[in-house]
Design an enzyme around this catalytic site. Sequence first.
Site, PDB file in Angstrom:
ATOM      1  CB  CYS A 258     -17.413 -55.442  67.744  1.00 30.41           C
ATOM      2  SG  CYS A 258     -16.171 -56.749  67.565  1.00 30.41           S
ATOM      3  CG  HIS A 307     -19.488 -58.245  65.111  1.00 33.99           C
ATOM      4  ND1 HIS A 307     -18.739 -57.102  64.999  1.00 33.99           N
ATOM      5  CD2 HIS A 307     -20.774 -57.844  65.294  1.00 33.99           C
ATOM      6  CE1 HIS A 307     -19.537 -56.053  65.078  1.00 33.99           C
ATOM      7  NE2 HIS A 307     -20.784 -56.480  65.277  1.00 33.99           N
ATOM      8  CG  HIS A 319     -23.524 -54.197  66.348  1.00 35.38           C
ATOM      9  ND1 HIS A 319     -22.805 -54.467  65.202  1.00 35.38           N
ATOM     10  CD2 HIS A 319     -24.741 -53.784  65.911  1.00 35.38           C
ATOM     11  CE1 HIS A 319     -23.551 -54.237  64.128  1.00 35.38           C
ATOM     12  NE2 HIS A 319     -24.742 -53.829  64.534  1.00 35.38           N
TER      13      HIS A 319
END
Length: 348
Positions: A258, A307, A319
Site C-alpha cells: 500500500c 493501510h 489502493h
Amino acid sequence: MKKRQLALSLGAIVGGTFLYQASAEASASTVQVKAGDTLWSLSTKYHTTVEALKSVNKLSSNTIHIGQTLSIPSASTSQPSNKEEQPSAPATGSTYKVQSGDTLWKVATRFNMSVEKLKRLNALSSNIIYINQTLKVNGSNSASTPTTSKPAETPSKDANGTYKVQRGDSLSKIASTFHMSVSELKQINGLTSNTIYVNQQLKVSKSSQTTTPTTKPSTSTPSTSNGTLNVSQMISDAKRYIGVPYKWGGTTPSGFDCSGFIYYVTKQQISTTRYTTAGYWSVSTPVSNPQPGDLVFFNTYSSGPTHMGIYLGNRQFIHAGSSTGVTIASLDNSYWSKRYLGAKRFSK
C-alpha cells in the site's frame, strides 16, 4: 504359532513405516502463513493457483491469517496452473479464454497491452473477470466496440461545451478528462447526486454555466494541485496500475504494497522519501473533508495506521490491497468504513 507371531510383527513394522511416511508427506505439503503472505504469493511460490489453494483448504474468501496452516495442493490438484503459464489463444488469435488465477493485469501483460485498453476492447466497467470468459486481445477488434474505446482515448465536447455520457463513464472520470473537480461538474449541471446515465448531455465548460457558482473555497477543493503534486496526473498515474498484484514491500509495477504504491505514484512528479504507512501519516497534514489526491488511512491489523490509499472523490479511493492488488474501493464498504482513520494531505 511362531509363524503367525512373525507375520504380525512384520505387519506392525510395515504399518509403522507407512504411517511415518504418510506423516512426513503430510508435513511436507503444508505451510504456516507468515507476515506478508497472500494466497497469490503462496500460489506463485508453490507453483499452484489461488483457486486450488482455496479449494484444498476449503476457503470461501482470499483472507488468510498469520500462523494459519495451509495445505499445499499436489501437482495433480494444481494442474490448471500449467495452462495458466502456457496459455494458448484460439486459432483466430484475437480472443483468449480466462484461466484459473488470471487477472486483467496478467492477461494485458501477456498480450502486450494496458489494462485500460483490454477493458475498452471488452466493454468492461470493472476489473472482475471469470474462468472460461472469452476476452478480445487483439487491438484491431476495437473497431467493433467504438462506443467503449473511442471516447476513452479522444473524448471531446461539442460546440456548446457539452459532453455525451458513454458507457463506463463516471463523474470522476469525466471531471478528470476535462480538468475540473467533481463538485464543479455537479454544480454547473445542477446535479444533486453522483448518478449519470448513458447518452446524458453534461456541461463540461465553465463558460456554459447558466448561473455563477456562489462558493468555491480554494483551500478545501484542490482540483488540479495538492501542494506540489498535480492531482489529475497523480490520479491518472495511479489508475494505470489497476490490476498490478500485491507484493510485500513492493515499490514497482511488478508488485506494490500500500505505501509502496503511494511512493511510486508520487515520485513520478516529485523527489520524495519511501515512507511506511505510519510515516505518511506523521508527515501529512490532516483534512476534515478529503479531496481528490488526498491520502486516506485505515487501521487493519494493529494500533495506528496500517493501510492507505489515494482518495479519488465520490467516496472512492485507489489502493494496493493484499488480496486484490491495485484496485478501486469505496469508503462506504462495510470493511473499510469500520477501519477508516481519516484523511491527510501529502505535499513533500
